[in-house]
Design a protein around this motif. Sequence first.
Motif, PDB file in Angstrom:
ATOM      1  N   LYS A   8      40.857 -23.708  23.887  1.00 22.35           N
ATOM      2  CA  LYS A   8      41.441 -23.910  22.558  1.00 22.35           C
ATOM      3  C   LYS A   8      40.383 -23.846  21.457  1.00 22.35           C
ATOM      4  O   LYS A   8      40.667 -23.374  20.353  1.00 22.35           O
ATOM      5  N   THR A   9      39.211 -24.362  21.732  1.00 25.20           N
ATOM      6  CA  THR A   9      38.147 -24.394  20.725  1.00 25.20           C
ATOM      7  C   THR A   9      36.864 -23.849  21.337  1.00 25.20           C
ATOM      8  O   THR A   9      35.925 -24.600  21.611  1.00 25.20           O
ATOM      9  N   PRO A  10      36.799 -22.536  21.592  1.00 31.28           N
ATOM     10  CA  PRO A  10      35.573 -21.986  22.179  1.00 31.28           C
ATOM     11  C   PRO A  10      34.392 -22.198  21.243  1.00 31.28           C
ATOM     12  O   PRO A  10      34.517 -22.067  20.023  1.00 31.28           O
ATOM     13  N   LEU A  11      33.271 -22.574  21.806  1.00 28.88           N
ATOM     14  CA  LEU A  11      32.085 -22.793  20.986  1.00 28.88           C
ATOM     15  C   LEU A  11      31.441 -21.480  20.562  1.00 28.88           C
ATOM     16  O   LEU A  11      30.659 -21.453  19.624  1.00 28.88           O
ATOM     17  N   PHE A  12      31.758 -20.406  21.270  1.00 28.45           N
ATOM     18  CA  PHE A  12      31.286 -19.083  20.858  1.00 28.45           C
ATOM     19  C   PHE A  12      32.154 -18.026  21.522  1.00 28.45           C
ATOM     20  O   PHE A  12      32.490 -18.140  22.698  1.00 28.45           O
ATOM     21  N   GLU A  13      32.553 -17.008  20.749  1.00 26.01           N
ATOM     22  CA  GLU A  13      33.333 -15.897  21.270  1.00 26.01           C
ATOM     23  C   GLU A  13      32.577 -14.598  21.039  1.00 26.01           C
ATOM     24  O   GLU A  13      32.077 -14.363  19.929  1.00 26.01           O
ATOM     25  N   ALA A  14      32.508 -13.770  22.055  1.00 30.49           N
ATOM     26  CA  ALA A  14      31.801 -12.497  21.933  1.00 30.49           C
ATOM     27  C   ALA A  14      32.374 -11.641  20.809  1.00 30.49           C
ATOM     28  O   ALA A  14      31.651 -10.880  20.151  1.00 30.49           O
ATOM     29  N   GLY A  15      33.688 -11.782  20.555  1.00 26.96           N
ATOM     30  CA  GLY A  15      34.328 -10.989  19.510  1.00 26.96           C
ATOM     31  C   GLY A  15      33.797 -11.267  18.116  1.00 26.96           C
ATOM     32  O   GLY A  15      33.973 -10.438  17.204  1.00 26.96           O
ATOM     33  N   TRP A  16      33.184 -12.426  17.944  1.00 25.15           N
ATOM     34  CA  TRP A  16      32.600 -12.722  16.636  1.00 25.15           C
ATOM     35  C   TRP A  16      31.433 -11.790  16.315  1.00 25.15           C
ATOM     36  O   TRP A  16      31.025 -11.693  15.160  1.00 25.15           O
ATOM     37  N   LEU A  17      30.886 -11.139  17.322  1.00 24.98           N
ATOM     38  CA  LEU A  17      29.748 -10.229  17.133  1.00 24.98           C
ATOM     39  C   LEU A  17      30.151  -8.784  17.428  1.00 24.98           C
ATOM     40  O   LEU A  17      29.398  -8.048  18.048  1.00 24.98           O
ATOM     41  N   SER A  18      31.330  -8.395  16.994  1.00 20.11           N
ATOM     42  CA  SER A  18      31.805  -7.028  17.273  1.00 20.11           C
ATOM     43  C   SER A  18      31.131  -6.032  16.328  1.00 20.11           C
ATOM     44  O   SER A  18      31.700  -5.612  15.326  1.00 20.11           O
ATOM     45  N   VAL A  19      29.882  -5.704  16.654  1.00 18.95           N
ATOM     46  CA  VAL A  19      29.110  -4.733  15.889  1.00 18.95           C
ATOM     47  C   VAL A  19      28.595  -3.672  16.853  1.00 18.95           C
ATOM     48  O   VAL A  19      28.616  -3.850  18.072  1.00 18.95           O
ATOM     49  N   SER A  20      28.144  -2.570  16.298  1.00 17.53           N
ATOM     50  CA  SER A  20      27.579  -1.483  17.101  1.00 17.53           C
ATOM     51  C   SER A  20      26.346  -0.941  16.407  1.00 17.53           C
ATOM     52  O   SER A  20      26.010  -1.345  15.286  1.00 17.53           O
ATOM     53  N   ASP A  27      26.063  -5.292   7.138  1.00 17.27           N
ATOM     54  CA  ASP A  27      27.240  -5.774   7.861  1.00 17.27           C
ATOM     55  C   ASP A  27      26.844  -6.552   9.120  1.00 17.27           C
ATOM     56  O   ASP A  27      27.510  -7.529   9.489  1.00 17.27           O
ATOM     57  N   VAL A  28      25.771  -6.124   9.782  1.00 18.83           N
ATOM     58  CA  VAL A  28      25.296  -6.875  10.944  1.00 18.83           C
ATOM     59  C   VAL A  28      24.876  -8.280  10.532  1.00 18.83           C
ATOM     60  O   VAL A  28      25.223  -9.269  11.191  1.00 18.83           O
ATOM     61  N   LEU A  29      24.161  -8.378   9.432  1.00 19.10           N
ATOM     62  CA  LEU A  29      23.721  -9.693   8.953  1.00 19.10           C
ATOM     63  C   LEU A  29      24.922 -10.572   8.594  1.00 19.10           C
ATOM     64  O   LEU A  29      24.915 -11.782   8.856  1.00 19.10           O
ATOM     65  N   LEU A  30      25.946  -9.952   7.983  1.00 19.48           N
ATOM     66  CA  LEU A  30      27.142 -10.720   7.647  1.00 19.48           C
ATOM     67  C   LEU A  30      27.836 -11.228   8.906  1.00 19.48           C
ATOM     68  O   LEU A  30      28.301 -12.371   8.947  1.00 19.48           O
ATOM     69  N   ARG A  31      27.906 -10.385   9.944  1.00 21.73           N
ATOM     70  CA  ARG A  31      28.544 -10.790  11.193  1.00 21.73           C
ATOM     71  C   ARG A  31      27.763 -11.922  11.870  1.00 21.73           C
ATOM     72  O   ARG A  31      28.355 -12.838  12.427  1.00 21.73           O
ATOM     73  N   ILE A  32      26.462 -11.855  11.839  1.00 21.08           N
ATOM     74  CA  ILE A  32      25.649 -12.923  12.436  1.00 21.08           C
ATOM     75  C   ILE A  32      25.893 -14.240  11.709  1.00 21.08           C
ATOM     76  O   ILE A  32      26.108 -15.297  12.334  1.00 21.08           O
ATOM     77  N   ALA A  33      25.889 -14.193  10.369  1.00 21.09           N
ATOM     78  CA  ALA A  33      26.112 -15.407   9.586  1.00 21.09           C
ATOM     79  C   ALA A  33      27.509 -15.967   9.847  1.00 21.09           C
ATOM     80  O   ALA A  33      27.707 -17.182   9.966  1.00 21.09           O
ATOM     81  N   PHE A  98      17.467  -3.311  19.063  1.00 15.78           N
ATOM     82  CA  PHE A  98      16.394  -2.383  19.396  1.00 15.78           C
ATOM     83  C   PHE A  98      16.476  -1.096  18.586  1.00 15.78           C
ATOM     84  O   PHE A  98      15.559  -0.283  18.608  1.00 15.78           O
ATOM     85  N   ARG A  99      17.597  -0.910  17.861  1.00 17.64           N
ATOM     86  CA  ARG A  99      17.703   0.237  16.961  1.00 17.64           C
ATOM     87  C   ARG A  99      17.465  -0.183  15.515  1.00 17.64           C
ATOM     88  O   ARG A  99      17.215   0.661  14.667  1.00 17.64           O
ATOM     89  N   LYS A 100      17.549  -1.455  15.266  1.00 14.82           N
ATOM     90  CA  LYS A 100      17.269  -2.015  13.943  1.00 14.82           C
ATOM     91  C   LYS A 100      16.306  -3.185  14.159  1.00 14.82           C
ATOM     92  O   LYS A 100      16.678  -4.349  14.088  1.00 14.82           O
ATOM     93  N   ARG A 101      15.082  -2.843  14.459  1.00  9.88           N
ATOM     94  CA  ARG A 101      14.119  -3.831  14.936  1.00  9.88           C
ATOM     95  C   ARG A 101      13.836  -4.921  13.913  1.00  9.88           C
ATOM     96  O   ARG A 101      13.427  -6.027  14.286  1.00  9.88           O
ATOM     97  N   ASP A 102      14.023  -4.627  12.649  1.00 10.46           N
ATOM     98  CA  ASP A 102      13.780  -5.669  11.647  1.00 10.46           C
ATOM     99  C   ASP A 102      14.800  -6.800  11.756  1.00 10.46           C
ATOM    100  O   ASP A 102      14.595  -7.880  11.188  1.00 10.46           O
ATOM    101  N   LEU A 103      15.911  -6.569  12.498  1.00 12.53           N
ATOM    102  CA  LEU A 103      16.930  -7.601  12.678  1.00 12.53           C
ATOM    103  C   LEU A 103      16.677  -8.490  13.897  1.00 12.53           C
ATOM    104  O   LEU A 103      17.376  -9.486  14.087  1.00 12.53           O
ATOM    105  N   MET A 104      15.699  -8.124  14.702  1.00  8.52           N
ATOM    106  CA  MET A 104      15.450  -8.904  15.928  1.00  8.52           C
ATOM    107  C   MET A 104      15.226 -10.385  15.662  1.00  8.52           C
ATOM    108  O   MET A 104      15.794 -11.234  16.365  1.00  8.52           O
ATOM    109  N   PRO A 105      14.415 -10.765  14.650  1.00  7.56           N
ATOM    110  CA  PRO A 105      14.233 -12.209  14.398  1.00  7.56           C
ATOM    111  C   PRO A 105      15.555 -12.911  14.090  1.00  7.56           C
ATOM    112  O   PRO A 105      15.753 -14.062  14.475  1.00  7.56           O
ATOM    113  N   ARG A 106      16.466 -12.184  13.422  1.00  3.44           N
ATOM    114  CA  ARG A 106      17.749 -12.796  13.079  1.00  3.44           C
ATOM    115  C   ARG A 106      18.593 -13.025  14.337  1.00  3.44           C
ATOM    116  O   ARG A 106      19.309 -14.035  14.441  1.00  3.44           O
TER     117      ARG A 106
END
Length: 253
Positions: A8-20, A27-33, A98-106
């Motif tokens: 009922k209350t998953p602490l994390f869902e993979a669908g929240w990170l539906s990026v490619s 948009d990746v940064l927005l999805r992470i936030a 690995f395709r946007k390496r500047d995002l790795m720290p995020r």
Amino acid sequence: MPDLFLDKTPLFEAGWLSVSSATSRDDVLLRIAEAERRAEAALEQLGRTLTQGGIPASGAVDRDRRIDALLALETHGIPASGTAADGAVERVMMEVGFRKRDLMPRFHELAEHCRAIHRRALAVARDARWALMLERATTDPGGPSSPIQGTGTRYVKSDRYDARAARSLPPDDRVRADRFLKRLGEDPVPPELELSPLEGAGLERTALWGMKAGNGNRFILRRGELRGVACFFVEDVGPYPDHEGGRRGALAR
């Protein structure tokens, strides 16, 4: 029941990170936030579910079931959720990071955020379970089921203890707990046992005490008298780990 909580209350869902890899950097940064915000909201909802009676607790049988369900949530459900969250973040990080390496720290920050959420969830479940155990020891106290033990501080196991210990601890931990309990009978009581009254626990004239039971476990004891001898009644035992990032409870201090 504990798995139902996370359904009922998953602490994390993979669908929240539906990026490619084709998703824009912004948009990746927005999805992470957004994933972090959703994880925080899920933790808050889980806390409300536990404190508002996600499992019915009317009477001793329901209270026992709730304690068992919370223990299962703490030892199985939440750890499994944490493992799944780690895997979900790693999969997206491998595909996108690995395709946007500047995002790795995020992505690393997101992974640590998810781990912190699960540590806090463990502490919430632990504290809810322990509060019910204290209530059980106060409202459903047991009688003596063994001779008075100890040459200094005296103690006796209650007739509720063995069943409660069997539900809360694996066999190795029960053996370890018995070894710690025998040390309670020493004179003086070894300070490393941390025997001390629990503030605010118990009804009037029914003070509850706590002490170590080994391997992160704690005893709940009740002061009483048996055949004219002042002694402790050992009521309950259970795990009380100090989850990093979680609130330390009265018994962990």
